[in-house]
Motif scaffolding. Structure first.
Motif, PDB file in Angstrom:
ATOM      1  N   LEU A   1       0.811  -1.212   0.000  1.00 47.70           N
ATOM      2  CA  LEU A   1       0.000   0.000   0.000  1.00 47.70           C
ATOM      3  C   LEU A   1       0.849   1.268   0.000  1.00 47.70           C
ATOM      4  N   ALA A   2       2.067   1.169   0.498  1.00 48.69           N
ATOM      5  CA  ALA A   2       2.899   2.365   0.618  1.00 48.69           C
ATOM      6  C   ALA A   2       3.572   2.770  -0.692  1.00 48.69           C
ATOM      7  N   PHE A   3       3.769   1.821  -1.602  1.00 47.23           N
ATOM      8  CA  PHE A   3       4.526   2.149  -2.811  1.00 47.23           C
ATOM      9  C   PHE A   3       3.859   3.196  -3.702  1.00 47.23           C
ATOM     10  N   PRO A   4       2.556   3.090  -4.020  1.00 51.93           N
ATOM     11  CA  PRO A   4       1.958   4.129  -4.874  1.00 51.93           C
ATOM     12  C   PRO A   4       2.068   5.549  -4.291  1.00 51.93           C
ATOM     13  N   PRO A   5       1.792   5.755  -2.993  1.00 54.49           N
ATOM     14  CA  PRO A   5       1.975   7.110  -2.466  1.00 54.49           C
ATOM     15  C   PRO A   5       3.429   7.581  -2.534  1.00 54.49           C
ATOM     16  N   LEU A   6       4.356   6.668  -2.311  1.00 50.23           N
ATOM     17  CA  LEU A   6       5.764   7.052  -2.404  1.00 50.23           C
ATOM     18  C   LEU A   6       6.125   7.450  -3.829  1.00 50.23           C
ATOM     19  N   GLU A   7       5.622   6.711  -4.803  1.00 52.30           N
ATOM     20  CA  GLU A   7       5.899   7.026  -6.195  1.00 52.30           C
ATOM     21  C   GLU A   7       5.236   8.332  -6.611  1.00 52.30           C
ATOM     22  N   ARG A   8       4.021   8.591  -6.099  1.00 55.74           N
ATOM     23  CA  ARG A   8       3.301   9.818  -6.426  1.00 55.74           C
ATOM     24  C   ARG A   8       4.014  11.027  -5.841  1.00 55.74           C
ATOM     25  N   GLY A   9       4.577  10.865  -4.655  1.00 52.21           N
ATOM     26  CA  GLY A   9       5.296  11.958  -4.019  1.00 52.21           C
ATOM     27  C   GLY A   9       4.375  13.028  -3.474  1.00 52.21           C
ATOM     28  N   GLY A  10       4.913  14.214  -3.298  1.00 55.27           N
ATOM     29  CA  GLY A  10       4.139  15.308  -2.731  1.00 55.27           C
ATOM     30  C   GLY A  10       3.640  14.935  -1.350  1.00 55.27           C
ATOM     31  N   PRO A  11       2.397  15.278  -1.023  1.00 55.53           N
ATOM     32  CA  PRO A  11       1.858  14.965   0.293  1.00 55.53           C
ATOM     33  C   PRO A  11       1.259  13.563   0.390  1.00 55.53           C
ATOM     34  N   ALA A  12       1.278  12.778  -0.692  1.00 57.51           N
ATOM     35  CA  ALA A  12       0.689  11.441  -0.663  1.00 57.51           C
ATOM     36  C   ALA A  12       1.297  10.547   0.424  1.00 57.51           C
ATOM     37  N   PRO A  13       2.625  10.537   0.610  1.00 56.69           N
ATOM     38  CA  PRO A  13       3.176   9.721   1.701  1.00 56.69           C
ATOM     39  C   PRO A  13       2.684  10.175   3.085  1.00 56.69           C
TER      40      PRO A  13
END
Length: 79
Positions: free
Chosen positions: A1-13
């Protein structure tokens, strides 16, 4: 679940982290079952706008929004 927010960057993580913290705290307090953790995180990420962050305030706003959404979702699942 963490990989897409990390790849998106910005405030997603930050949104991922906030949802994870809320869901795990609810689990430890017996307000959410173990399998509810990923569903709360996924639903929170789908509901929160992770627009590009222009400054720290934007990231903190996303964190607050994610915590509010995750808290509401935990409450709905407990009801």
């Amino acid at each position: 679940l963490a990989f897409p927010p990390l790849e998106r960057g910005g405030p997603a993580p930050a949104a991922f982290n906030a949802a994870s913290e809320v869901a795990n705290a609810a689990f430890r307090a017996a307000g959410l079952d173990f399998l509810g953790i990923p569903s709360v995180i996924e639903a929170t990420l789908a509901a929160v706008d992770t627009h590009p962050a222009s400054d720290l305030e934007s990231v903190l706003l996303t964190d607050r929004e994610a915590r509010d959404v995750a808290t509401r979702l935990v409450g709905e699942r407990a009801a």
